[in-house]
Design an enzyme around this catalytic site. Sequence first.
Site, PDB file in Angstrom:
ATOM      1  N   HIS A 145      30.060  22.677  22.636  1.00 11.97           N
ATOM      2  CA  HIS A 145      31.183  22.176  23.439  1.00 11.97           C
ATOM      3  C   HIS A 145      32.354  23.175  23.450  1.00 11.97           C
ATOM      4  CE1 HIS A 145      29.181  18.199  22.941  1.00 11.97           C
ATOM      5  NE2 HIS A 145      29.002  18.636  21.702  1.00 11.97           N
ATOM      6  N   LYS A 189      47.270  45.019  31.316  1.00 15.77           N
ATOM      7  CA  LYS A 189      45.989  44.367  31.578  1.00 15.77           C
ATOM      8  C   LYS A 189      44.789  45.296  31.547  1.00 15.77           C
ATOM      9  CE  LYS A 189      45.645  40.720  33.850  1.00 15.77           C
ATOM     10  NZ  LYS A 189      45.227  39.348  33.641  1.00 15.77           N
ATOM     11  N   SER A 197      45.270  46.339  36.163  1.00 15.57           N
ATOM     12  CA  SER A 197      45.997  45.570  37.175  1.00 15.57           C
ATOM     13  C   SER A 197      47.029  46.485  37.815  1.00 15.57           C
ATOM     14  CB  SER A 197      46.693  44.379  36.513  1.00 15.57           C
ATOM     15  OG  SER A 197      47.794  43.959  37.311  1.00 15.57           O
TER      16      SER A 197
END
Length: 463
Positions: A161, A288, A282
């Site tokens: 999960h 990034k 980016s």
Amino acid sequence: MTDTKSNAMWGGRFAAGPDAIMEAINASIGFDQRLAQQDIDGSRAHAAMLAEQGIITPNDAKAIREGLLTVLSEIETGKFEFSVALEDIHMNVEARLKDLIGEPAGRLHTARSRNDQVAVDFRLWTRAQMDAVIEGIRALQHALLAQAKTGADWVMPGFTHLQTAQPVTWGHHMLAYVEMLGRDASRFEDARRRMNESPLGAAALAGTSFPIDRDMTAKALGFDRPAANSLDAVSDRDFALDFLGAASICAMHLSRLAEELVIWSSAQFRFVTLSDRFSTGSSIMPQKKNPDAAELIRAKIGRIFGANTALLMVMKGLPLTYSKDMQEDKEQVFDAADNLMLALAAMTGMVSDMAANRASLEKAAASGFSTATDLADWLVRTLDMPFRDAHHVTGALVKLAEDKGCDLPDLSLDDMQGVHADITADVFGVLGVHNSVASRTSYGGTAPDQVRIQISRWQEKLA
Ligand code: ARG
């Protein structure tokens, strides 16, 4: 382009050529030129067989076979001019052969139809792709095995999960994908075995009255045998669907690994560092480093499963035998094959280059009460408690640690005995993540020793 002349290949009963729109919807040369090599291989095998059986002369067969090689080299060197008016690869090749060798070219199509011709071409193409995909899968398995070897005993959190479940080893996690890809390869191998029958000689649909030798052409083209029913041979596209089905499952597996790489490379996880070679930046945020390749691989299942659905829908409800609907088979398979190959190659590059961050993995493995099951097992083993009771006691200890804002190994013995008086200091031995993974020695379990056994098994298998 409207051609006012009727078609040279089939225009005997036509007074006028097709409308431009008719030509546009009908032509497949824009994409089936990718079958050139297979078309020429099939035709050369057919011509040799026709001569062997005395259906055409050896001289004509020689002219045809040599002429076809000239056509192939023209195509390969980009000198060939494909014509939309000639519809498809089959008629483009034959028309050029006629330019080159004249009259004998017209004898090539004896005892054959474009229906068995396209079926053989497309099978040969798909078969070669299956081999290429299997090779691509093996390369990715090797890259994953190398990762597994490096981190056979590195601990990381195992999830269910996407919640911390139990500590596992990095090697074990890598091997899970090696298993999936092993099944993928075997699906392509199965499909290849099943599809390897030659449709050549089924002719239009009913077979032929000429004394052809279908075993000879089957053998020449690497098929195991001729397909046994001519109606089925020209109308079967199961091999393409098998390819797309296997490709869909493989792409689904790649999407799961891709998703894990996206999660793992985030600042919140830092489980892996992707190489610069397989990351992008980016244009606005200087910090990034984006996992674009992983995201694109995650997305490829969309078009690949789309192709599978599309071809199933094309084939659904088609009466026997050939219908022109079936011309819509090729683009789906071409696109799926190209994108699966690209996804496999990109994933192989990413996995080979990436660095797992051992310290982050271990830190994460130790958090989230990941050894709660080990604690419960200890209660069962040491205090002879029924597992259900041990589960309950452990739950109370987890709650206590949660309230105190610490992890299980940080609880004091007093804390523990406050929940259950019989607990001894011995319990701390099972709360460490290394002990936890080392204890899971059941076959296929996450213990480093088990992982190393599986690594050796795969290395032998892939050698
Ligand atoms: N271009 C066709 C295809 O891809 C070749 C077979 C054409 N056969 C026919 N009877 N019109 O399916």
